[in-house]
Design a protein around this motif. Structure first.
Motif, short mmCIF file in Angstrom:
data_model
loop_
_atom_site.label_atom_id
_atom_site.label_comp_id
_atom_site.label_asym_id
_atom_site.label_seq_id
_atom_site.Cartn_x
_atom_site.Cartn_y
_atom_site.Cartn_z
N SER A 26 0.80 -1.22 0.00
CA SER A 26 0.00 0.00 0.00
C SER A 26 0.84 1.27 0.00
O SER A 26 0.33 2.35 -0.32
N ALA A 27 2.12 1.18 0.35
CA ALA A 27 2.97 2.39 0.37
C ALA A 27 4.43 1.99 0.35
O ALA A 27 4.83 0.97 0.92
N LEU A 28 5.24 2.81 -0.34
CA LEU A 28 6.69 2.66 -0.36
C LEU A 28 7.30 3.97 0.12
O LEU A 28 7.05 5.02 -0.48
N VAL A 29 8.06 3.91 1.21
CA VAL A 29 8.65 5.11 1.79
C VAL A 29 10.16 4.94 1.84
O VAL A 29 10.72 4.51 2.86
N PRO A 30 10.86 5.24 0.76
CA PRO A 30 12.31 5.06 0.75
C PRO A 30 13.02 6.22 1.44
O PRO A 30 12.48 7.32 1.57
N GLU A 31 14.24 5.97 1.85
CA GLU A 31 15.07 7.01 2.44
C GLU A 31 16.49 6.84 1.88
O GLU A 31 17.20 5.89 2.22
N LEU A 117 1.18 5.01 9.39
CA LEU A 117 0.73 3.88 8.59
C LEU A 117 0.00 2.85 9.43
O LEU A 117 -1.05 2.33 9.04
N ALA A 118 0.55 2.53 10.61
CA ALA A 118 -0.07 1.53 11.48
C ALA A 118 -1.42 2.00 11.99
O ALA A 118 -2.38 1.22 12.07
N PRO A 124 3.65 -1.59 8.70
CA PRO A 124 4.93 -1.05 8.22
C PRO A 124 6.05 -2.07 8.38
O PRO A 124 6.30 -2.57 9.48
N LEU A 125 6.72 -2.39 7.28
CA LEU A 125 7.88 -3.28 7.30
C LEU A 125 9.12 -2.44 7.05
O LEU A 125 9.25 -1.82 5.99
N PHE A 126 10.02 -2.41 8.00
CA PHE A 126 11.26 -1.65 7.85
C PHE A 126 12.27 -2.46 7.05
O PHE A 126 12.39 -3.68 7.24
N VAL A 127 12.98 -1.77 6.19
CA VAL A 127 14.03 -2.40 5.38
C VAL A 127 15.35 -1.74 5.72
O VAL A 127 15.47 -0.50 5.65
N ILE A 137 8.23 -0.36 3.77
CA ILE A 137 7.26 -0.89 2.81
C ILE A 137 6.01 -1.25 3.62
O ILE A 137 6.06 -2.09 4.52
N ALA A 138 4.91 -0.58 3.31
CA ALA A 138 3.66 -0.84 4.02
C ALA A 138 2.83 -1.84 3.24
O ALA A 138 2.65 -1.71 2.02
N VAL A 139 2.33 -2.85 3.94
CA VAL A 139 1.43 -3.83 3.33
C VAL A 139 0.10 -3.77 4.04
O VAL A 139 0.00 -3.33 5.19
N ARG A 140 -0.92 -4.23 3.36
CA ARG A 140 -2.27 -4.12 3.91
C ARG A 140 -3.05 -5.39 3.63
O ARG A 140 -2.92 -5.99 2.56
N ASP A 141 -3.82 -5.80 4.60
CA ASP A 141 -4.74 -6.94 4.46
C ASP A 141 -6.02 -6.55 5.19
O ASP A 141 -6.09 -6.62 6.42
N ASP A 142 -7.02 -6.10 4.44
CA ASP A 142 -8.22 -5.51 5.04
C ASP A 142 -9.09 -6.55 5.73
O ASP A 142 -9.07 -7.74 5.39
N VAL A 143 -9.86 -6.08 6.69
CA VAL A 143 -10.78 -6.94 7.44
C VAL A 143 -11.95 -7.35 6.56
O VAL A 143 -12.47 -6.55 5.78
N ARG A 144 -12.36 -8.59 6.68
CA ARG A 144 -13.47 -9.11 5.89
C ARG A 144 -14.80 -8.54 6.40
O ARG A 144 -15.02 -8.43 7.61
#
Length: 372
Positions: A26-31, A117-118, A124-127, A137-144
């Protein structure tokens, strides 16, 4: 079903149980690098990882045609992330707390962005590369939607709901707010979930745990009632869906330098030895491949749990009705056959008549039990 009627608290895992199972970036936040470079770096480290988030990163990088690098070693730490050695540089993808324990330097801007993001329901996954965080790198898995309805129906039955998840506390709280779950615990491993369940039991609660029978095995074992819910993250892809792009490097690693020779190679170890080491790995994690939960829900997931509770309530109601019918019938007809009513001017009932009456009683109980 009888034991399920005594449950007053139900604990849930988040990913795969309450979510759609459609994990996407859902989002890419590079530095200090481009978005493509950040994604390629993370996907290179996550290439052989088993977590659904790793699959989302890797598949997205392949679909974009990004160049992935080889890693000479990789290690996946449950509930924290993946560490790989790429070009002699350690690369980590995972939780903020894990990277901080490894003395990775994370800028204040990335920490602030991760909290945002959270809070919005993203993970949020830190790299990191070497000793510095390179981005998020933010990933998303929406509630059913059906999970929301099912939880609402469970609340109407007076059940206490608890969310136990390995996601960050901010994401766990955001999910709890969305689903109206008051008790929320985040940043938990499977062992931590089992500890939380035992804590609830120490307060007098009768707890049922709903989760994945493999990933949440320790928590399921600790609960009074273990309920396996098919994970939406494990759904197989449709047969007609074919990957549009391939990762040549991945195929080379899987097949070896010579495809023809690979087919003739002997396996590294006999199948029985491989099965032994696989079972030992599960045992070291507190899991076994032959674990059988008390209840296994069908593919619909939580809605079937509501149906099961309705069936349990109906069964209890029928049992209570049948008990009263049998007591009243036996009291009246046994007294009549014993001649109690003759003192009041009533007729004495013969034993054949009472026998026929008992058969009618049995039929009445069966009909009452089977009626909708």
């Amino acid at each position: 079903l009888t034991e399920l009627l005594h449950v007053d608290t139900i604990a849930f895992n988040r990913n795969g149980t309450l979510t759609e199972g459609n994990v996407f970036i859902s989002a890419l936040v590079p530095e200090g690098m481009t978005q493509s470079s950040l994604l390629a770096l993370a996907a290179s480290a996550e290439r052989e990882a088993t977590h659904p988030y790793a699959h989302a990163l890797y598949d997205t990088a392949v679909q974009r045609g990004l160049h992935l690098q080889r890693h000479s070693a990789a290690h996946e730490t449950e509930s924290f992330g993946v560490e790989a050695l790429i070009a002699r540089t350690p690369v980590r993808v995972g939780k903020k707390e894990w990277l901080q324990e490894e003395n990775i330097e994370i800028s204040a801007a990335l920490l602030t962005r991760a909290d945002q993001l959270a809070t919005s329901g993203q993970t949020p996954l830190f790299v990191s590369s070497s000793k510095y965080a390179r981005g998020i790198i933010a990933v998303r898995d929406d509630v059913r939607a059906e999970a929301k309805r099912a939880l609402s129906q469970l609340r109407e039955r007076g059940l206490s709901l608890v969310l136990l998840t390995g996601e960050t506390k901010r994401l766990a709280n955001a999910t709890g707010k969305e689903l109206r779950i008051n008790e929320v615990r985040g940043d938990l491993t499977d062992t931590d979930k089992a500890r939380e369940i035992r804590l609830l039991q120490s307060r007098g609660a009768v707890v049922a745990m709903v989760g994945d029978p493999m990933a949440d095995q320790a928590a399921l074992r600790a609960a009074d009632i273990s309920i396996a819910c098919p994970s939406t993250l494990d759904r197989p892809p449709a047969e007609h869906d074919e990957p549009s792009q391939h990762d040549p490097l991945h195929e080379e690693l899987m097949r070896g330098p010579a495809a023809d020779a690979a087919d003739l190679r002997e396996p590294l170890m006999p199948p029985e030895d491989a099965a032994y080491f696989a079972s030992q790995t599960l045992r070291n994690q507190g899991r076994t491949a032959d674990f059988t939960p008390d209840i296994t829900l069908d593919e619909t997931g939580l809605p079937s749990l509501v149906t099961l509770l309705d069936t349990s309530d109906a069964a209890r109601t029928r049992a209570r009705q049948n008990r009263w019918i049998a007591c009243i019938f036996l009291l009246l007809f046994t007294s009549a056959s014993a001649g109690v009513f003759t003192m009041l001017g009533g007729a004495l009932m013969t034993y054949p008549f009472v026998g026929v009456s008992l058969i009618l009683l049995l039929l009445l109980l069966i009909v009452n039990t089977l009626r909708e």
